[in-house]
Design an enzyme around this catalytic site. Sequence first.
Site, short mmCIF file in Angstrom:
data_model
loop_
_atom_site.label_atom_id
_atom_site.label_comp_id
_atom_site.label_asym_id
_atom_site.label_seq_id
_atom_site.Cartn_x
_atom_site.Cartn_y
_atom_site.Cartn_z
CG ASP A 86 -0.22 0.13 2.55
OD1 ASP A 86 0.86 -0.48 2.70
OD2 ASP A 86 -0.74 0.83 3.46
CD GLU A 150 4.29 1.08 7.08
OE1 GLU A 150 5.03 1.40 8.02
OE2 GLU A 150 3.93 1.89 6.20
N1 BES Z 1 8.80 3.20 5.28
C1 BES Z 1 8.21 4.11 6.19
C2 BES Z 1 9.00 4.28 7.47
C3 BES Z 1 10.40 4.79 7.33
C4 BES Z 1 10.78 5.67 6.33
C5 BES Z 1 11.35 4.38 8.24
C6 BES Z 1 12.09 6.12 6.24
C7 BES Z 1 12.64 4.84 8.17
C8 BES Z 1 13.02 5.70 7.15
C9 BES Z 1 6.80 3.63 6.51
O1 BES Z 1 6.09 3.28 5.34
C10 BES Z 1 6.02 4.76 7.13
O2 BES Z 1 5.81 5.74 6.47
N2 BES Z 1 5.57 4.59 8.36
C11 BES Z 1 4.72 5.53 9.00
C12 BES Z 1 4.05 4.93 10.19
C13 BES Z 1 2.68 4.39 9.95
C14 BES Z 1 2.07 3.89 11.22
C15 BES Z 1 1.76 5.35 9.25
C16 BES Z 1 5.53 6.71 9.49
O3 BES Z 1 6.70 6.58 9.82
O4 BES Z 1 4.94 7.78 9.53
MN MN Z 2 7.23 2.10 4.12
MN MN Z 3 5.40 5.21 4.39
#
Ligand code: BES
Ligand code: MN
Ligand code: MN
Length: 456
Positions: A86, A150
């Site tokens: 997603d 995610e």
């Molecule tokens: N891939 C990201 C997280 C990420 C990006 C970790 C760059 C380290 C470096 C992930 O898809 C993401 O965006 N996670 C969200 C959390 C989620 C609960 C919505 C975030 O970090 O905001």
């Molecule tokens: Mn991600």
């Molecule tokens: Mn992300």
Amino acid sequence: MIKQYIEQNKERLLDELFDLLRFPSISADPKYNKSILQTADFVANKLTKAGADDVEICITPGYPIVYGQKIIDDKLPTVLVYGHYDVQPPDPLELWETPPFEPTIRDGKIYARGACDDKGQFYMHIKAFELMMQTNSLPCNIKFMIEGEEEIGSSNLSNFVKNNISRLKADVVLISDTSMLSMEHPSLETGLRGLSYLEVEVIGPNRDLHSGVYGGAVANPATILAKMIASMHDEDNHITIPGFYDDVLELSPQERQALNEAPFNEEEYKQDLGLNELWGENGYTTIERTGTRPTLEVNGIWGGYIGEGAKTVLPSKASAKISMRLVPNQSSEKITQLFTAHFIKIAPPYVKVKVTPHHGGEPVVTPTDSVAFRAAEKAIEVSFGKKPIPTRGGGSIPIVALFEEILGIKTVLMGFGLDSDALHSPNEKYDIFNYYKGIETIPLFHKYFAELSIKG
Ligand code: BES
Ligand code: MN
Ligand code: MN
């Protein structure tokens, strides 16, 4: 052999990623329900074609999880690959140079929503698996779990994991969904921040009012909300919620020094963002602020009239979406409670407030002395010609803490993106070089992981 396979299949490897990027699999918006299910089908098909067995589109109360595996020998170690198909909404659309779901190459980079986060990155694993199958070089067992929620908090994944403990049994979780410092300075993230996400509402008069007739006599919820939010950072940019820092694990002077030795160019960082000055908690460097310190951010704020032209209104309500990034040993549930109690306490008597928690996730630190971490270091050293630097990431992947809690498995974060790839922003991109480099590095990880595991 690896490089040769990539060279011979160069065009197809890219074409397939482009097909995947064309699906608008936006989990936040129910309108895209059908596209998301089609994306799951696509991923399942590609896994099967690459040589996986027992491929299944596992239904959940939300979007499905795609599972597949190749067990070659029960005595060999097993790697569980996690990723997400997603993507975040592409808004604001008008800022994209080319449409978000029509992948386009400019200057050696693939521009599309999800190019880096996470389609371009998890797809490298399916193609690396195909490569190992085609060249008869899969050295260990492999399991894939690619989810579709995610970006909205993985709320159905923990139940899936709890209900599939033996199916998901593995020695390590391998994830490419994080960033490297740069291609010249390859790095491995060794931590992720946790998250508490809430929505707040400040409620004033029982209806929108004429701001001339009532203005001056009735508190404006937008003004009150702005003041309440502003009060949550002090002059040192510390967060003012009582107890907020109580559980924060401070780094030792040695750990801080090691982190700050990473090559980081503050001038380039500012330039990339179009900023004259950076901002943050006093007493910490930029690397520490994003990797090791908790934060509080307004993710959205609204209220009153925001349409064309002017309307003299005193709004009845104002709202904001607020998230806090957490570090070890903070707990997302506790922080949510502290925030809620504080927000209610600082509300002045002329408004009512409402706080609604969304989702959360716990922070993690991954080991740097494990066989799997050494395998990742060695794989990167061989493919990039340089030893990777350990760094702490600022983002969150809530399921990582749950893998540890539910399955007892540690994770290796072997990401190939860059912070400047514009994840979640307009014109998200992923360098074609990184895509091929990832496909080249992943089989090396499996090779060294199998070798080092056997040697112990
Ligand atoms: N891939 C990201 C997280 C990420 C990006 C970790 C760059 C380290 C470096 C992930 O898809 C993401 O965006 N996670 C969200 C959390 C989620 C609960 C919505 C975030 O970090 O905001
Ligand atoms: Mn991600
Ligand atoms: Mn992300």
